[in-house]
Design an enzyme around this catalytic site. Sequence first.
Site, PDB file in Angstrom:
ATOM      1  CG  HIS A   1      -0.227  -0.058   2.543  1.00  0.00           C
ATOM      2  ND1 HIS A   1      -0.382  -1.175   3.666  1.00  0.00           N
ATOM      3  CD2 HIS A   1       0.532   0.993   3.022  1.00  0.00           C
ATOM      4  CE1 HIS A   1       0.622  -0.886   4.436  1.00  0.00           C
ATOM      5  NE2 HIS A   1       0.749   0.610   4.363  1.00  0.00           N
TER       6      HIS A   1
HETATM    7  P1  TYD Z   1      -2.001  -3.384   7.677  1.00  0.00           P
HETATM    8  O1  TYD Z   1      -1.966  -2.230   7.133  1.00  0.00           O
HETATM    9  O2  TYD Z   1      -2.633  -4.285   6.686  1.00  0.00           O
HETATM   10  O3  TYD Z   1      -0.597  -4.060   7.948  1.00  0.00           O
HETATM   11  P2  TYD Z   1       0.593  -3.883   6.824  1.00  0.00           P
HETATM   12  O4  TYD Z   1       1.464  -2.552   7.138  1.00  0.00           O
HETATM   13  O5  TYD Z   1       1.420  -5.264   6.756  1.00  0.00           O
HETATM   14  O6  TYD Z   1      -0.101  -3.537   5.442  1.00  0.00           O
HETATM   15  O7  TYD Z   1      -2.530  -3.675   9.128  1.00  0.00           O
HETATM   16  C1  TYD Z   1      -2.762  -4.845   9.795  1.00  0.00           C
HETATM   17  C2  TYD Z   1      -4.155  -4.434  10.477  1.00  0.00           C
HETATM   18  O8  TYD Z   1      -3.770  -3.947  11.581  1.00  0.00           O
HETATM   19  C3  TYD Z   1      -5.140  -3.820  10.164  1.00  0.00           C
HETATM   20  O9  TYD Z   1      -6.628  -4.557  10.570  1.00  0.00           O
HETATM   21  C4  TYD Z   1      -5.361  -2.552  10.801  1.00  0.00           C
HETATM   22  C5  TYD Z   1      -4.557  -2.702  11.798  1.00  0.00           C
HETATM   23  N1  TYD Z   1      -3.439  -1.429  12.341  1.00  0.00           N
HETATM   24  C6  TYD Z   1      -3.846  -0.875  13.271  1.00  0.00           C
HETATM   25  O10 TYD Z   1      -4.820  -0.944  13.986  1.00  0.00           O
HETATM   26  N2  TYD Z   1      -3.061   0.132  13.607  1.00  0.00           N
HETATM   27  C7  TYD Z   1      -2.023   0.556  12.736  1.00  0.00           C
HETATM   28  O11 TYD Z   1      -1.340   1.497  13.184  1.00  0.00           O
HETATM   29  C8  TYD Z   1      -1.880  -0.233  11.736  1.00  0.00           C
HETATM   30  C9  TYD Z   1      -0.474   0.050  10.797  1.00  0.00           C
HETATM   31  C10 TYD Z   1      -2.695  -1.254  11.531  1.00  0.00           C
END
Ligand code: TYD
Length: 143
Positions: free
Chosen positions: A52
């Site tokens: 992303h």
């Molecule tokens: P996600 O953004 O998919 O992780 P990655 O960095 O691998 O793309 O986040 C995973 C899950 O965690 C999603 O349900 C959102 C949650 N999340 C939070 O609650 N707080 C945060 O600061 C972040 C980055 C994600």
Amino acid sequence: MIQNVYEVQLNPVGDDRGYLLPIEIGRKEVPFDVKRVYYMYGIPDMKGRGQHAHLDLRQILICVHGSCRVMCDYGDGRAAESYILDRPDKGLVIEGLVWREMGDFTPGTVLLVLADEHYDVAAPKEIRDYQAFLRKVNEEKMK
Ligand code: TYD
């Protein structure tokens, strides 16, 4: 449009008991106010994370244990850049509209992230569709 990615050397203090690595907010290693800290661990083999872009978030990624690869794509025709995070004293700053993908995690890796904005669970601001990311880069270039 901000798009900036660079490595920073962090400064551990070592003695015969091992290392301690202090991170002082606002100093050159972390040139922004940190509002959020999170870390990823228990990442299964072959799984990637990220995939992303954020509109204007500033982050620093530090592999405090293990190693991983971070691919950064600017979406503007430049070749994507790959960074290997394999030391707890190396940080990768990612600022602005950059598509990032993390992969090649070795077993037991812990990836620490410091960010300058809170996370809005109800309305996350990241762009998760690659084509939408490319459109956004173009749109920003026109401004
Ligand atoms: P996600 O953004 O998919 O992780 P990655 O960095 O691998 O793309 O986040 C995973 C899950 O965690 C999603 O349900 C959102 C949650 N999340 C939070 O609650 N707080 C945060 O600061 C972040 C980055 C994600």
